[in-house]
Structure formats: structure tokens, C-alpha cells
Design a protein around this motif. Sequence first.
Motif, PDB file in Angstrom:
ATOM      1  N   ILE A   1       0.759  -1.232   0.101  1.00  0.00           N
ATOM      2  CA  ILE A   1      -0.019  -0.096   0.112  1.00  0.00           C
ATOM      3  C   ILE A   1       0.827   1.355   0.128  1.00  0.00           C
ATOM      4  O   ILE A   1       1.960   1.367   0.671  1.00  0.00           O
ATOM      5  N   ILE A   2       0.499   2.319  -0.828  1.00  0.00           N
ATOM      6  CA  ILE A   2       1.034   3.374  -0.636  1.00  0.00           C
ATOM      7  C   ILE A   2       0.315   4.447   0.154  1.00  0.00           C
ATOM      8  O   ILE A   2      -0.810   4.679  -0.230  1.00  0.00           O
ATOM      9  N   LEU A   3       0.980   5.230   1.018  1.00  0.00           N
ATOM     10  CA  LEU A   3       0.247   6.085   2.021  1.00  0.00           C
ATOM     11  C   LEU A   3       0.399   7.275   1.605  1.00  0.00           C
ATOM     12  O   LEU A   3       1.365   7.899   0.985  1.00  0.00           O
ATOM     13  N   ALA A   4      -0.661   8.264   1.901  1.00  0.00           N
ATOM     14  CA  ALA A   4      -0.467   9.615   1.681  1.00  0.00           C
ATOM     15  C   ALA A   4      -0.489  10.284   2.964  1.00  0.00           C
ATOM     16  O   ALA A   4      -1.260  10.083   3.846  1.00  0.00           O
ATOM     17  N   SER A   5       0.384  11.292   2.958  1.00  0.00           N
ATOM     18  CA  SER A   5       0.378  12.351   4.103  1.00  0.00           C
ATOM     19  C   SER A   5      -0.780  13.185   4.115  1.00  0.00           C
ATOM     20  O   SER A   5      -1.340  13.672   3.123  1.00  0.00           O
ATOM     21  N   THR A   6      -1.549  13.185   5.563  1.00  0.00           N
ATOM     22  CA  THR A   6      -2.588  14.064   5.557  1.00  0.00           C
ATOM     23  C   THR A   6      -1.941  15.631   5.983  1.00  0.00           C
ATOM     24  O   THR A   6      -0.840  15.904   5.969  1.00  0.00           O
ATOM     25  N   GLY A   7      -3.155  16.317   6.298  1.00  0.00           N
ATOM     26  CA  GLY A   7      -2.985  17.577   6.415  1.00  0.00           C
ATOM     27  C   GLY A   7      -1.979  18.068   7.645  1.00  0.00           C
ATOM     28  O   GLY A   7      -1.360  19.210   7.891  1.00  0.00           O
ATOM     29  N   GLN A   8      -2.090  17.105   8.805  1.00  0.00           N
ATOM     30  CA  GLN A   8      -1.081  17.495   9.897  1.00  0.00           C
ATOM     31  C   GLN A   8       0.269  17.495   9.340  1.00  0.00           C
ATOM     32  O   GLN A   8       1.095  18.321  10.022  1.00  0.00           O
ATOM     33  N   MET A   9       0.558  16.722   8.282  1.00  0.00           N
ATOM     34  CA  MET A   9       2.020  16.714   7.916  1.00  0.00           C
ATOM     35  C   MET A   9       2.192  17.994   6.828  1.00  0.00           C
ATOM     36  O   MET A   9       3.337  18.380   6.680  1.00  0.00           O
ATOM     37  N   MET A  10       1.408  17.997   5.574  1.00  0.00           N
ATOM     38  CA  MET A  10       1.542  18.699   4.787  1.00  0.00           C
ATOM     39  C   MET A  10       0.741  20.083   4.603  1.00  0.00           C
ATOM     40  O   MET A  10       0.961  20.639   3.662  1.00  0.00           O
ATOM     41  N   LYS A  11       0.237  20.525   5.754  1.00  0.00           N
ATOM     42  CA  LYS A  11      -0.427  21.943   5.754  1.00  0.00           C
ATOM     43  C   LYS A  11       1.117  22.964   6.074  1.00  0.00           C
ATOM     44  O   LYS A  11       1.995  22.740   6.566  1.00  0.00           O
ATOM     45  N   ALA A  12       0.860  24.038   5.076  1.00  0.00           N
ATOM     46  CA  ALA A  12       2.146  24.890   4.950  1.00  0.00           C
ATOM     47  C   ALA A  12       2.153  25.394   6.451  1.00  0.00           C
ATOM     48  O   ALA A  12       1.377  25.853   7.346  1.00  0.00           O
TER      49      ALA A  12
ATOM     50  N   GLN B   1      -8.568  17.590   1.659  1.00  0.00           N
ATOM     51  CA  GLN B   1      -8.129  18.212   0.322  1.00  0.00           C
ATOM     52  C   GLN B   1      -6.642  18.106   0.280  1.00  0.00           C
ATOM     53  O   GLN B   1      -6.149  17.642  -0.786  1.00  0.00           O
ATOM     54  N   ILE B   2      -6.010  18.092   1.305  1.00  0.00           N
ATOM     55  CA  ILE B   2      -4.647  17.944   1.481  1.00  0.00           C
ATOM     56  C   ILE B   2      -4.195  16.636   1.384  1.00  0.00           C
ATOM     57  O   ILE B   2      -3.376  16.178   0.377  1.00  0.00           O
ATOM     58  N   THR B   3      -4.913  15.613   2.098  1.00  0.00           N
ATOM     59  CA  THR B   3      -4.669  14.283   1.726  1.00  0.00           C
ATOM     60  C   THR B   3      -5.160  13.943   0.471  1.00  0.00           C
ATOM     61  O   THR B   3      -4.023  13.219  -0.233  1.00  0.00           O
ATOM     62  N   ASP B   4      -5.890  14.202  -0.050  1.00  0.00           N
ATOM     63  CA  ASP B   4      -6.199  13.947  -1.669  1.00  0.00           C
ATOM     64  C   ASP B   4      -4.872  14.438  -2.665  1.00  0.00           C
ATOM     65  O   ASP B   4      -4.637  13.859  -3.562  1.00  0.00           O
ATOM     66  N   TRP B   5      -4.428  15.788  -2.426  1.00  0.00           N
ATOM     67  CA  TRP B   5      -3.218  16.220  -3.113  1.00  0.00           C
ATOM     68  C   TRP B   5      -2.271  15.258  -2.892  1.00  0.00           C
ATOM     69  O   TRP B   5      -1.706  14.862  -3.859  1.00  0.00           O
ATOM     70  N   SER B   6      -1.904  14.751  -1.682  1.00  0.00           N
ATOM     71  CA  SER B   6      -0.899  13.956  -1.381  1.00  0.00           C
ATOM     72  C   SER B   6      -1.042  12.663  -2.058  1.00  0.00           C
ATOM     73  O   SER B   6      -0.062  11.938  -2.663  1.00  0.00           O
TER      74      SER B   6
END
Length: 235
Positions: free
Chosen positions: A98-109, A151-156
Motif C-alpha cells: 500500500i502507498i500511504l498519503a500524508s495528511t494535512g497534519q504533515m502537509m499543511k504549510a 483536500q490535502i490528503t487527496d493532493w498527497s
Amino acid sequence: MNAIAGIATDIQTQILDAFNFRHATKVFDHTRKIDDSAFATMLEAARLSPTSFGHEPFKVLVIQAPEKRELFREFSWGANGMMNGSRGQLGTASHFGIILASTGQMMKAGSDYLQTHYRSVKQLPEDVITLFNGAYGNFQTTDHDITTDRQITDWSGKQAYIVLANMMTAGALMGIDSCPIEGFDMGRTTETLAQHFGIDTAQWKPAVMFAFGYRAKEPEFAKTRRSMDETVSWF
């Protein structure tokens, strides 16, 4: 034709042959295993894949233990063989994950994670980090309006698909079959990752499953795609 042009033509042929070879393999030959060095090359293709802003908002889980794979069978219809009366990719693939995507907790500016990433991975000087924070913040809030956690998770997840595409292409060039898998219950997969794999699901969410190995049989149908004229427009 000079030697360099000949090499380029040969590479072009290899690339197109690989894309024509690759198909969404539903059942693999469970007796055949991918060589360690070949799979290491595929993982290196994943690691070196491009991501937006170079943020690398993905993690690759390789799940080899049969009992760990079976944890997903009940709610991963795209990998469990129900559609074709087999053990599916879960039971036959040489390598599954499985490839995991980073959430907003990690990827918010401005997040702590990103500040560490800029310093320890990208090794940026402080003035450049300030520019990155501003540019990425503007990208999220103004250019693309991706500010919620979903939205951020989907972007990841978009970045994760680039990673998987590169793994599949690298594999196809080596004659390795693959299948990207979206047919799974997102909620139950997330719960399983937290309970049985120790994944912090506040930071990581599943984006896509994958299976690699060698086909048990040739595809029943020829590859079909839209024509080039329907696919590409030049201006």
C-alpha cells in the motif's frame, strides 16, 4: 543513422514495448518471485519519483507476510479474487503493498514536519525555507484552495500515484507484471493499518494498493486505448 540515434531509437522501442506489455494483472503465478535486486530497483524508482514542491508526501508499505495480507481480504474486493474466482492478488502476488498519503497534519504549510523536511532532507538555508513557506502557503490557500485535511490528503494521493506509476513502468521494463488497486474500503483499511501495522493514521492515509509479480496467464483481451488524435490536442 549514427550510433547515438540508434541507441535512442532502441530506448524508445523498449519503452513502448514495456507499456504494451503491462496490464492490470488479476492473478499472478504464485510460484514465481521477483528477484530482490529487481524489486530494490523498483523501490528506488519510487524513492526518486518527483513530487510537488519536493515534499515527498508518501510512504510505501510492502506487505509480504501472508497473515498480514489476509487482514485486508474481507474488504479489499479489488485484490481478493472474488471477481475471477481466484485467490486474487493478495494470495498470488510476489510483492503486495500500500502507498500511504500524508495528511494535512504533515502537509499543511508551516507544519513542523515540513520545517524538518526542509532542513534535514532538502538541506535548505533558512532564507529559502522562508520563501518555501510563503510560496507553498499561497499555493494551498490561493492557487489551488486545498486547505482542509481531506483536500490535502487527496493532493498527497496524487503524488502517490506518480510514485506507483514509476514503480509499474520500472517493473514493466524488467518484464514484471503489476496491478494498481483502488477496490478497497477506505475506512476499514485505515483502521487495519492503525491496529495491526502501527501506522499513525492522523498522519497517513491509504492512497492505493499495489501488486507485483508474474502473470499466471496471458491477458484474455488485447490492450485498447483511445486514438492519439482523441487523446492529445496540439495548439
